[in-house]
Design an enzyme around this catalytic site. Structure first.
Site, PDB file in Angstrom:
ATOM      1  N   ASP A  10       0.784  -1.252   0.000  1.00  0.00           N
ATOM      2  CA  ASP A  10       0.000   0.000   0.000  1.00  0.00           C
ATOM      3  C   ASP A  10       0.815   1.301   0.000  1.00  0.00           C
ATOM      4  OD1 ASP A  10      -1.964  -1.906   0.206  1.00  0.00           O
ATOM      5  OD2 ASP A  10      -2.836  -1.158   2.066  1.00  0.00           O
ATOM      6  N   ASP A  48      -4.561  -0.858  -1.878  1.00  0.00           N
ATOM      7  CA  ASP A  48      -5.861  -0.670  -1.236  1.00  0.00           C
ATOM      8  C   ASP A  48      -6.778  -0.046  -2.297  1.00  0.00           C
ATOM      9  OD1 ASP A  48      -6.918  -1.153   1.395  1.00  0.00           O
ATOM     10  OD2 ASP A  48      -7.019   1.016   1.767  1.00  0.00           O
ATOM     11  N   HIS A  50     -10.712   0.698  -2.807  1.00  0.00           N
ATOM     12  CA  HIS A  50     -12.094   0.701  -2.337  1.00  0.00           C
ATOM     13  C   HIS A  50     -13.057   1.352  -3.335  1.00  0.00           C
ATOM     14  CE1 HIS A  50     -10.592  -0.502   1.559  1.00  0.00           C
ATOM     15  NE2 HIS A  50      -9.951   0.627   1.763  1.00  0.00           N
ATOM     16  N   HIS A  54     -17.361   2.961   0.457  1.00  0.00           N
ATOM     17  CA  HIS A  54     -17.006   1.680   1.083  1.00  0.00           C
ATOM     18  C   HIS A  54     -17.433   1.663   2.563  1.00  0.00           C
ATOM     19  CE1 HIS A  54     -14.180  -1.448   2.711  1.00  0.00           C
ATOM     20  NE2 HIS A  54     -14.611  -2.052   1.617  1.00  0.00           N
ATOM     21  N   HIS A  83     -10.721   6.943   1.606  1.00  0.00           N
ATOM     22  CA  HIS A  83      -9.344   6.837   1.120  1.00  0.00           C
ATOM     23  C   HIS A  83      -9.254   5.765   0.033  1.00  0.00           C
ATOM     24  CE1 HIS A  83      -9.625   3.558   4.033  1.00  0.00           C
ATOM     25  NE2 HIS A  83      -8.668   2.956   3.337  1.00  0.00           N
ATOM     26  N   LYS A 108      -7.070  -5.005  -2.942  1.00  0.00           N
ATOM     27  CA  LYS A 108      -7.841  -5.492  -1.792  1.00  0.00           C
ATOM     28  C   LYS A 108      -8.775  -4.408  -1.286  1.00  0.00           C
ATOM     29  CE  LYS A 108      -4.024  -4.423   1.247  1.00  0.00           C
ATOM     30  NZ  LYS A 108      -4.724  -3.300   1.895  1.00  0.00           N
ATOM     31  N   CYS A 153      -2.093  -2.920   7.600  1.00  0.00           N
ATOM     32  CA  CYS A 153      -1.999  -3.839   6.454  1.00  0.00           C
ATOM     33  C   CYS A 153      -0.715  -4.667   6.453  1.00  0.00           C
ATOM     34  CB  CYS A 153      -2.204  -3.068   5.161  1.00  0.00           C
ATOM     35  SG  CYS A 153      -3.923  -2.501   5.022  1.00  0.00           S
TER      36      CYS A 153
HETATM   37  C1  VGL Z   1      -4.764   0.533   5.648  1.00  0.00           C
HETATM   38  C2  VGL Z   1      -6.384   1.390   7.009  1.00  0.00           C
HETATM   39  C3  VGL Z   1      -7.317   1.301   6.002  1.00  0.00           C
HETATM   40  C4  VGL Z   1      -3.326   0.139   5.482  1.00  0.00           C
HETATM   41  C5  VGL Z   1      -5.682   0.419   4.623  1.00  0.00           C
HETATM   42  O1  VGL Z   1      -2.838   0.096   4.334  1.00  0.00           O
HETATM   43  O2  VGL Z   1      -2.664  -0.130   6.518  1.00  0.00           O
HETATM   44  N1  VGL Z   1      -5.119   1.011   6.838  1.00  0.00           N
HETATM   45  N2  VGL Z   1      -6.963   0.803   4.819  1.00  0.00           N
HETATM   46 ZN    ZN Z   2      -8.388   0.921   3.260  1.00  0.00          ZN
END
Ligand code: VGL
Ligand code: ZN
Length: 199
Positions: A10, A48, A50, A54, A83, A108, A153
């Site tokens: 990410d 990430d 979404h 979401h 986000h 994801k 993550c």
């Molecule tokens: C993440 C919160 C929400 C991450 C992703 O990449 O750690 N944290 N979505």
């Molecule tokens: Zn996320």
């Protein structure tokens, strides 16, 4: 010959300074990861990803603010600012990340009703992303993690890697954390206990 893959978690604009869910100094990992990438035979990335609206977004929950926790059918869920919405600038990889050599991008969090921190399983800990199968079919038995965020993550992915029988290490220099209510220490401890090497 068993091999190790680097999995870059990410490294997207929304997790970097100025982004919607900025991790403090998140962009510092970019040059460090670029160096790492040159040293691995296998490089994979997660993204990430979404849909707008979401279910992990606080904006979808009346009267709730980001970083509050709600109960979902699959367990507790932290609510986040909107986000990494599919196709937006925030969801794109940091422009300086040299991901050209990557052989796979695992997206994801793309199902509206469930979040997915881990690269292996969605947050119900049951729904698979397909990554275990990919790694096994490619003869990869060890994974090294770098990226954002250490305590979400990255940690969830490392714990699941161990559960799936892979050797796992987290390259802490190449990670930055969110640290929500002590989550960084808590997840470091969990990883240690699961046999994740913290380096
Ligand atoms: C993440 C919160 C929400 C991450 C992703 O990449 O750690 N944290 N979505
Ligand atoms: Zn996320």
């Amino acid at each position: 010959m068993p091999a190790e893959a680097l999995i870059v978690i990410d490294v997207q604009n929304d997790f970097c300074p100025g982004g919607a869910l900025a991790v403090e100094n998140g962009d510092e990992v970019v040059p460090i990861i670029n160096d790492l990438i040159t040293g691995f035979d296998h490089v994979l990335l997660t993204q990430d990803w979404h849909p707008a609206g979401h279910s992990s977004f606080a904006s979808r929950h009346q009267g709730k603010n980001p970083f509050e926790i709600v109960e979902m059918p699959y367990g507790d869920q932290v609510l986040w600012p909107d986000h990494c919405v599919q196709g937006t600038f925030g969801a794109a990889f940091h422009k300086d990340l040299d991901w050209t050599p990557a052989e796979l991008v695992v997206r994801k969090g793309f199902r509206a009703d469930i979040d997915s921190y881990s690269a292996f399983f969605e947050n119900d800990h049951e729904t698979r992303t397909g990554l275990t199968g990919y790694l096994r079919e490619r003869g990869i038995d060890r994974v090294a993690f770098a990226g954002l965020a250490t305590d979400f993550c990255v940690a969830y992915s490392a714990l699941d890697a161990r559960k799936q029988g892979f050797g796992a290490r987290v390259l802490l220099d190449a990670c930055r954390g969110i640290d929500l209510n002590g989550s960084l220490n808590a997840m470091m401890e969990k990883m240690k206990q699961a046999g994740v090497e913290l380096q």
